[in-house]
Design an enzyme around this catalytic site. Structure first.
Site, PDB file in Angstrom:
ATOM      1  N   GLY A  85       8.160   7.016  -3.673  1.00 39.16           N
ATOM      2  CA  GLY A  85       8.995   6.973  -2.476  1.00 39.16           C
ATOM      3  C   GLY A  85       9.420   5.588  -2.051  1.00 39.16           C
ATOM      4  N   ILE A  86       9.305   5.324  -0.754  1.00 39.19           N
ATOM      5  CA  ILE A  86       9.741   4.062  -0.169  1.00 39.19           C
ATOM      6  C   ILE A  86       8.941   2.887  -0.727  1.00 39.19           C
ATOM      7  CG2 ILE A  86       9.825   2.744   1.990  1.00 39.19           C
ATOM      8  CD1 ILE A  86      10.427   5.477   3.392  1.00 39.19           C
TER       9      ILE A  86
ATOM     10  N   THR B 210       0.863  -1.187   0.000  1.00 36.96           N
ATOM     11  CA  THR B 210       0.000   0.000   0.000  1.00 36.96           C
ATOM     12  C   THR B 210       0.899   1.237   0.000  1.00 36.96           C
ATOM     13  OG1 THR B 210      -0.193   0.220   2.415  1.00 36.96           O
ATOM     14  CG2 THR B 210      -1.743  -1.260   1.313  1.00 36.96           C
ATOM     15  N   GLY B 211       0.457   2.260  -0.721  1.00 36.84           N
ATOM     16  CA  GLY B 211       1.321   3.427  -0.867  1.00 36.84           C
ATOM     17  C   GLY B 211       2.563   3.077  -1.663  1.00 36.84           C
TER      18      GLY B 211
ATOM     19  N   TYR C 146       1.191  13.484  14.441  1.00 39.47           N
ATOM     20  CA  TYR C 146       1.837  12.520  13.548  1.00 39.47           C
ATOM     21  C   TYR C 146       2.622  11.494  14.352  1.00 39.47           C
ATOM     22  CZ  TYR C 146       5.056  10.632  10.067  1.00 39.47           C
ATOM     23  OH  TYR C 146       5.797   9.784   9.269  1.00 39.47           O
TER      24      TYR C 146
END
Length: 252
Positions: free
Chosen positions: A22-23, A17-18, A155
């Site tokens: 990026g990572i 997921t995501g 956060y």
């Protein structure tokens, strides 16, 4: 890369997921290069399509919002249809919002906890029935869950909650012989600073990081991806653990 290294993940089915930038994208590239079939998610179709162009025919992309329970439920159905069973799940989608205490709103608080904590929890719940025996789940926490940094109270708390979930989900999935661990990135040069800020401002921020990190540099997405791969497949006697990838920032 040797032939054996090129087939390290041959035939494995991995959900990230995501995974469109990026990572997450770095992890998808590592696994796909090793022979795995990868399903990545992202909120924006155009970003997903750009990622798929880089990943090649071993990857599929699903538009899915990590903060939406209907999307998460639909994702589980798509994964079952495409993969059947899953060998590794990298729950990486998350958002960052910074604001001091007196400027934090209820909307900001809810958005952070919904995406960073609630979303990952229900993603694991939805996909757990599809995880093979011996598979690995990796959650993305953050070094801020053990640090007290200005303007990151909510956060940090959302990632600290995810760290706690790493332990409890690891305990609950033990009967299925599924391991659950977390990767905890520090300052990683994903390119987001350069894309979102003027060049001089971005470089000033990166210089500040370099001065405070014991290793005197930012990490790379590829370095975090390597840690994710280890936790997902190599760390066969580890569960409930958190692996910092932060240049020593939270340890020294």
């Amino acid at each position: 890369m040797t032939t054996d290294e090129g087939k390290k993940y041959d035939g494995k089915k991995i959900v990230i997921t995501g995974g469109s930038s990026g990572i997450g994208l770095a992890a998808a590239r590592l696994f796909a290069a090793g022979g795995a079939h990868v399903l990545i998610t992202g909120r924006t179709r155009s970003t997903l399509d750009a990622a798929l162009e880089r990943l090649g025919d071993r990857a599929v992309g699903v538009r899915s919002d990590a903060a939406s329970l209907p999307d998460i439920k639909a994702l589980a159905g798509t994964v079952q249809e495409r993969f059947g069973a899953v060998d590794a799940l990298f729950v990486n989608a998350g958002v960052t919002v910074s604001a001091p205490l007196d400027a934090t709103t209820e909307e900001m608080f809810d958005a952070l906890f919904t995406t960073n904590t609630k979303g990952p929890y229900f993603t694991v719940q939805a996909l757990a029935p599809l995880l093979r025996e011996g598979s690995g789940v990796v959650l993305t926490t953050s070094v801020v869950n053990v640090l007290g940094l200005d303007a990151l109270s909510v956060y940090s708390a959302s990632k600290a909650a995810l760290r706690s979930m790493t332990r409890t989900l690891a305990r609950e999935l033990l009967p299925r012989k599924v391991r659950v661990n977390a990767v905890s990135p520090g300052p990683i040069d994903t390119g987001i600073l350069d894309r979102s800020l003027p060049a001089d401002v971005a470089e000033t921020i990166k210089d500040d990081y370099r001065r405070t990190i014991p290793m005197r540099r930012l990490g790379t997405s590829e370095e975090v991806a390597a840690a994710v791969a280890y936790l997902a497949f190599g760390a066969t006697f580890s569960t409930g653990a958190e692996f910092p990838v932060d240049g020593g920032g939270s340890q020294l």
